[in-house]
Design an enzyme around this catalytic site. Structure first.
Site, PDB file in Angstrom:
ATOM      1  N   GLU A  26      36.221  31.059  37.938  1.00 29.21           N
ATOM      2  CA  GLU A  26      37.880  31.420  36.742  1.00 29.21           C
ATOM      3  C   GLU A  26      38.387  30.102  36.418  1.00 29.21           C
ATOM      4  O   GLU A  26      38.758  29.671  35.884  1.00 29.21           O
ATOM      5  CB  GLU A  26      38.668  32.285  37.300  1.00 29.21           C
ATOM      6  N   ARG A  40      42.251  50.199  45.175  1.00 32.83           N
ATOM      7  CA  ARG A  40      42.214  51.279  43.553  1.00 32.83           C
ATOM      8  C   ARG A  40      41.738  52.144  44.099  1.00 32.83           C
ATOM      9  O   ARG A  40      40.486  51.556  43.904  1.00 32.83           O
ATOM     10  CB  ARG A  40      43.311  50.185  42.826  1.00 32.83           C
ATOM     11  N   ASN A  92      46.358  29.791  40.389  1.00 32.24           N
ATOM     12  CA  ASN A  92      46.425  30.832  40.254  1.00 32.24           C
ATOM     13  C   ASN A  92      47.242  31.732  41.293  1.00 32.24           C
ATOM     14  O   ASN A  92      47.333  31.952  42.213  1.00 32.24           O
ATOM     15  CB  ASN A  92      44.888  31.564  40.749  1.00 32.24           C
ATOM     16  N   ARG A 107      46.636  30.529  35.360  1.00 31.17           N
ATOM     17  CA  ARG A 107      45.555  31.923  35.293  1.00 31.17           C
ATOM     18  C   ARG A 107      47.223  33.248  34.892  1.00 31.17           C
ATOM     19  O   ARG A 107      47.917  32.837  36.177  1.00 31.17           O
ATOM     20  CB  ARG A 107      44.850  31.907  36.534  1.00 31.17           C
ATOM     21  N   HIS A 124      40.103  40.315  34.461  1.00 28.00           N
ATOM     22  CA  HIS A 124      39.381  39.609  34.732  1.00 28.00           C
ATOM     23  C   HIS A 124      38.197  38.804  33.551  1.00 28.00           C
ATOM     24  O   HIS A 124      37.064  38.811  33.974  1.00 28.00           O
ATOM     25  CB  HIS A 124      37.907  40.795  35.176  1.00 28.00           C
TER      26      HIS A 124
END
Ligand code: ADP
Length: 395
Positions: free
Chosen positions: A381, A243, A9, A95, A183
């Site tokens: 993940e 964010r 990742n 990923r 996601h």
């Protein structure tokens, strides 16, 4: 020799990795690790399956301080090859944040796929170029290795057109300005895991709240994505660490036109200076804010929870109600306060927490008679990527 799959990742400043046995799907990781400080001062850390810290890698010690992923990934491959477990690397799963409209599942890497994915760089400038760079570096180091790309957008390709459309002129939607959602690997993991916790209810109306530094919610029915809060980019939806999430686009026009803000400054404001950091003026880190006595920290947390609850209620429309909420990722898994505050806003929908179970971080945290089940499930993940890589490697 142990045949293994490496999961990567790759981000802008860190590279997370995990090693899985290449024999059977559903196995847990043999080891996991991270190289932080890429491009500045790389720091290597790794833990074995029992969580024991492994000694720092020799290869990592000799790296120049400013080493980038082009030097660090070959060093990682070298370190793995020299491990006492005698790993035989069979494939690498990556990923990749954006698969566009075409990629509705994991895909074996080819030159054509890489070109297609590189064209999506402008849609995810903070992640996609780094994800693809990692694939290229591995291909250069070991050209014969099978590589598989697993996309954060794929899980959402099951959504109906209405859930993907902005109310913009048709020509723009036709040009790919749509809500893609992100996601997806985390949501996929939760969807796969949920039947073990909820039985038949897992296929009902479920909203998963992935609350980490990046945060989004996904409404699922039948274990499939029906709607999600992130849109064209990972800026949309919930308030996040740095964010702002959903914002009146008029604010952006005002800043550009009336305040003469430059595009790079606006970009920085939206991606880095907003969210928990912007509102608190202190930190993007939820754990630090929870520990702070400052009223600005409390206000940032309150806003985070209010907006998350509002978005959960909004997404319930897409699935016609709510049978279960799942909290996951760093904040969702660890913050009883955030879970409690979000659920308190949703009492009118039949959400009722067992305060004790929530404080303890139990898996099932809703009150016994509650209409809506509420669960805390740690996401994984990497295991989704490992399983997909194994399947494509064999297939
Ligand atoms: P990323 O999106 O980078 O993968 P994570 O899923 O690791 O992020 O989530 C990081 C967030 O989780 C941070 O805001 C961190 O403060 C928060 N977090 C981790 N542990 C706790 C805790 N015990 N209490 C509150 N927040 C926590």
């Amino acid at each position: 020799m142990t045949d293994v799959i490496l999961v990567l990742n790759a981000g802008s400043s860190s590279l997370k990795f995990a090693v899985y046995p290449a024999q059977a799907p559903g196995c847990s990781a043999i080891l996991r690790g991270k190289i932080a400080g890429i491009g500045t001062a790389p720091v290597f850390s790794a833990r074995d399956a029992s969580g024991e810290q492994l000694p720092p890698a020799e290869a990592m010690h000799v790296l120049p301080p400013k080493a980038g992923s082009d030097a660090l990934i070959p060093a990682l491959l070298h370190w793995l090859a020299a491990r006492p477990e005698r790993f035989a690397l069979k494939a690498v799963g990556h990923r990749v944040v954006h698969g566009g409209l075409r990629q509705s599942g994991p895909a074996r890497v080819s030159d054509a796929l890489l070109a297609e994915l590189a064209a999506l760089n402008p849609l995810a400038p903070l992640h996609q170029p780094h994800n693809l760079a990692a694939i290229r570096v591995v291909a250069q180091a070991q050209p014969d290795l099978v590589q598989v790309a697993c996309f954060d957008t794929s899980f959402h390709r099951s959504q109906a057109r209405l859930a993907q459309l902005f109310a913009l002129p048709r020509a723009l939607s036709d040009a790919g300005i749509l809500r893609y959602g992100f996601h997806g690997l985390s949501y996929d993991y939760i969807a796969q895991t949920l039947p073990a916790h909820l039985g038949a209810k897992a296929k009902g109306r479920v909203i998963v709240a992935h609350l980490g530094n990046g945060a989004s919610v996904c409404a699922m029915r039948g274990g499939k994505s029906v709607a999600t809060s992130m849109g064209f980019t990972a800026l949309d939806g919930l308030m996040m660490g740095n964010r702002c999430g959903n914002i009146d686009p008029g604010v952006l026009l005002y800043l550009l036109e009336e305040k003469a803000m430059s595009l790079p400054d606006l970009n920085h404001l939206l991606y880095h200076d907003s969210g928990l950091l912007g509102v608190s003026g202190l930190s993007p880190d939820m754990a630090l804010l929870e520990a702070s006595p400052a009223p600005e920290a409390a206000e940032a947390i309150d806003l985070f929870c209010y907006r998350a609850a509002s978005t959960i209620a909004e997404l319930a429309v897409s699935i016609g109600g709510l049978d279960a909420i799942v909290f996951t990722a760093g904040i969702g898994e660890n913050s009883a306060r955030v879970r409690g505050q979000i659920c308190a806003h949703l009492g009118w929908m039949g959400v009722d927490l067992d305060a004790n179970a929530n404080a303890k971080g139990a898996t099932l945290i809703s009150a016994p008679e509650a209409k809506v089940s509420v669960l805390v499930i740690p996401t994984d993940e990497e295991s989704v990527i490992a399983a997909a890589t194994l399947a494509l490697m064999i297939g």
